[in-house]
Design a protein around this motif. Structure first.
Motif, mmCIF file in Angstrom:
data_model
loop_
_atom_site.group_PDB
_atom_site.id
_atom_site.type_symbol
_atom_site.label_atom_id
_atom_site.label_comp_id
_atom_site.label_asym_id
_atom_site.label_seq_id
_atom_site.Cartn_x
_atom_site.Cartn_y
_atom_site.Cartn_z
ATOM 1 N N VAL A 107 -8.392 -15.145 -12.022
ATOM 2 C CA VAL A 107 -9.003 -14.760 -10.751
ATOM 3 C C VAL A 107 -10.150 -13.796 -11.034
ATOM 4 C CG1 VAL A 107 -8.666 -13.655 -8.517
ATOM 5 C CG2 VAL A 107 -6.825 -15.023 -9.518
ATOM 6 N N LYS A 108 -11.358 -14.224 -10.695
ATOM 7 C CA LYS A 108 -12.536 -13.371 -10.814
ATOM 8 C C LYS A 108 -12.680 -12.615 -9.505
ATOM 9 C CE LYS A 108 -17.409 -13.621 -12.158
ATOM 10 N NZ LYS A 108 -18.494 -14.529 -12.623
ATOM 11 N N ALA A 109 -12.671 -11.277 -9.572
ATOM 12 C CA ALA A 109 -12.584 -10.521 -8.328
ATOM 13 C C ALA A 109 -13.326 -9.199 -8.409
ATOM 14 C CB ALA A 109 -11.113 -10.266 -7.980
ATOM 15 N N ILE A 110 -13.667 -8.692 -7.227
ATOM 16 C CA ILE A 110 -14.105 -7.312 -7.068
ATOM 17 C C ILE A 110 -13.206 -6.683 -6.009
ATOM 18 C CG2 ILE A 110 -16.500 -7.856 -7.655
ATOM 19 C CD1 ILE A 110 -17.170 -7.508 -4.635
ATOM 20 N N ILE A 111 -13.171 -5.355 -5.964
ATOM 21 C CA ILE A 111 -12.369 -4.691 -4.944
ATOM 22 C C ILE A 111 -13.275 -4.242 -3.802
ATOM 23 C CG2 ILE A 111 -10.462 -3.992 -6.409
ATOM 24 C CD1 ILE A 111 -11.765 -1.248 -6.721
ATOM 25 N N GLY A 112 -12.790 -4.470 -2.576
ATOM 26 C CA GLY A 112 -13.540 -4.087 -1.393
ATOM 27 C C GLY A 112 -13.237 -2.659 -0.979
ATOM 28 N N GLN A 113 -13.676 -2.298 0.209
ATOM 29 C CA GLN A 113 -13.460 -0.957 0.718
ATOM 30 C C GLN A 113 -11.973 -0.649 0.863
ATOM 31 O OE1 GLN A 113 -16.111 -0.972 4.289
ATOM 32 N NE2 GLN A 113 -16.956 0.884 3.386
ATOM 33 N N ARG A 114 -11.645 0.640 0.677
ATOM 34 C CA ARG A 114 -10.274 1.148 0.811
ATOM 35 C C ARG A 114 -9.328 0.553 -0.231
ATOM 36 N NH1 ARG A 114 -12.058 0.229 6.034
ATOM 37 N NH2 ARG A 114 -10.872 -1.693 6.227
ATOM 38 N N MET A 115 -9.898 0.044 -1.322
ATOM 39 C CA MET A 115 -9.099 -0.470 -2.428
ATOM 40 C C MET A 115 -9.311 0.392 -3.667
ATOM 41 S SD MET A 115 -7.395 -3.209 -1.462
ATOM 42 C CE MET A 115 -6.882 -3.612 -3.131
ATOM 43 N N VAL A 116 -8.306 0.420 -4.530
ATOM 44 C CA VAL A 116 -8.382 1.144 -5.796
ATOM 45 C C VAL A 116 -7.861 0.231 -6.904
ATOM 46 C CG1 VAL A 116 -7.612 3.179 -7.082
ATOM 47 C CG2 VAL A 116 -8.032 3.351 -4.625
ATOM 48 N N LEU A 117 -8.490 0.336 -8.063
ATOM 49 C CA LEU A 117 -8.115 -0.475 -9.225
ATOM 50 C C LEU A 117 -7.392 0.393 -10.245
ATOM 51 C CD1 LEU A 117 -8.448 -3.239 -10.772
ATOM 52 C CD2 LEU A 117 -10.525 -2.252 -11.761
ATOM 53 N N PHE A 118 -6.198 -0.035 -10.648
ATOM 54 C CA PHE A 118 -5.450 0.645 -11.702
ATOM 55 C C PHE A 118 -5.606 -0.142 -12.998
ATOM 56 C CE2 PHE A 118 -1.962 2.329 -8.585
ATOM 57 C CZ PHE A 118 -2.879 3.208 -8.033
#
Length: 222
Positions: A107-118
């Motif tokens: 899955v190629k993805a970016i994170i949108g608003q109100r998201m956090v990446l661990f």
């Protein structure tokens, strides 16, 4: 192992736990906690990269309900801080706060608003165990306490790093995750069947209402 030696907790909100487990903050078993761009990326119905919004993370799973996508230019710009990779954890900090899932492979993805990446430290933490932990035990209590007195639960970045986890050794984390997966797989056919039946009932209800409103079905009167 219900017979494993236990140690008392020093925290009022936590019961005793297995003596060989450790209570620690999630920031100590992650290699990075990456905040999102605080703006909305360009979004389209189709595209090479999924925009993961809070609505796409539910109950520990990545969902594609009302999924939006973006282009390569936006993908490059939005991943300058970090590129989401398989095994990373996607976490919602608001609306709602406290949902999480593991990004699947492919899955190629970016994170949108109100998201956090661990970004997970793979030598210390199994990401699937971490997600299960976020929905239960110490982490769940922590989320609930942050929500007390607030109309909308919201995580600051400092709050997120301090989410508590009870961690067994890595191999035990993986074994527990595998056991949970096996149990979930037993129930998936039942859940799918029930969900399908509910959808059929909703459609039938909609048809009946339309039929009554349009006069195709007479409603008996006393």
């Amino acid at each position: 192992d219900i017979n494993a030696p236990r140690q008392p907790s020093k925290e009022q909100w936590l019961d005793s736990y297995p003596a060989h487990w450790q209570l620690m903050r999630i920031k100590h078993v992650l290699s990075a906690i990456v905040d999102t761009e605080h703006k909305t990326p360009p979004m389209y119905e189709e595209g090479p990269a999924l925009v993961v919004r809070t609505s796409n993370v539910k109950g520990g799973e990545l969902t594609y309900a009302n999924a939006k996508f973006t282009d390569e230019k936006t993908f490059s710009r939005w991943t300058r801080r970090a590129t989401p990779e398989a095994g990373d954890i996607l976490f919602t900090r608001e609306a709602p706060a406290g949902e999480a899932c593991v990004l699947p492979a492919g899955v190629k993805a970016i994170i949108g608003q109100r998201m956090v990446l661990f970004k997970v430290n793979a030598e210390r933490l199994d990401p699937h165990f971490a997600v299960h932990s976020i929905y239960s035990g110490a982490a769940k209590v922590f989320v609930e306490l942050l929500s007390v007195g607030s109309t909308v639960a919201h995580f600051n970045m400092s709050d997120i790093g301090n989410i508590p986890l009870l961690l067994p050794p890595l191999e035990e984390q993986r074994a527990i995750s595998q056991k949970i997966r096996e149990i979930q797989n037993q129930f998936k056919p039942v859940i799918a069947s029930t969900t399908s039946s509910l959808e059929q009932l909703r459609e039938l209800k909609h048809v009946l209402i339309e039929s009554v409103v349009s006069g195709q079905v007479a409603v008996p009167r006393e």
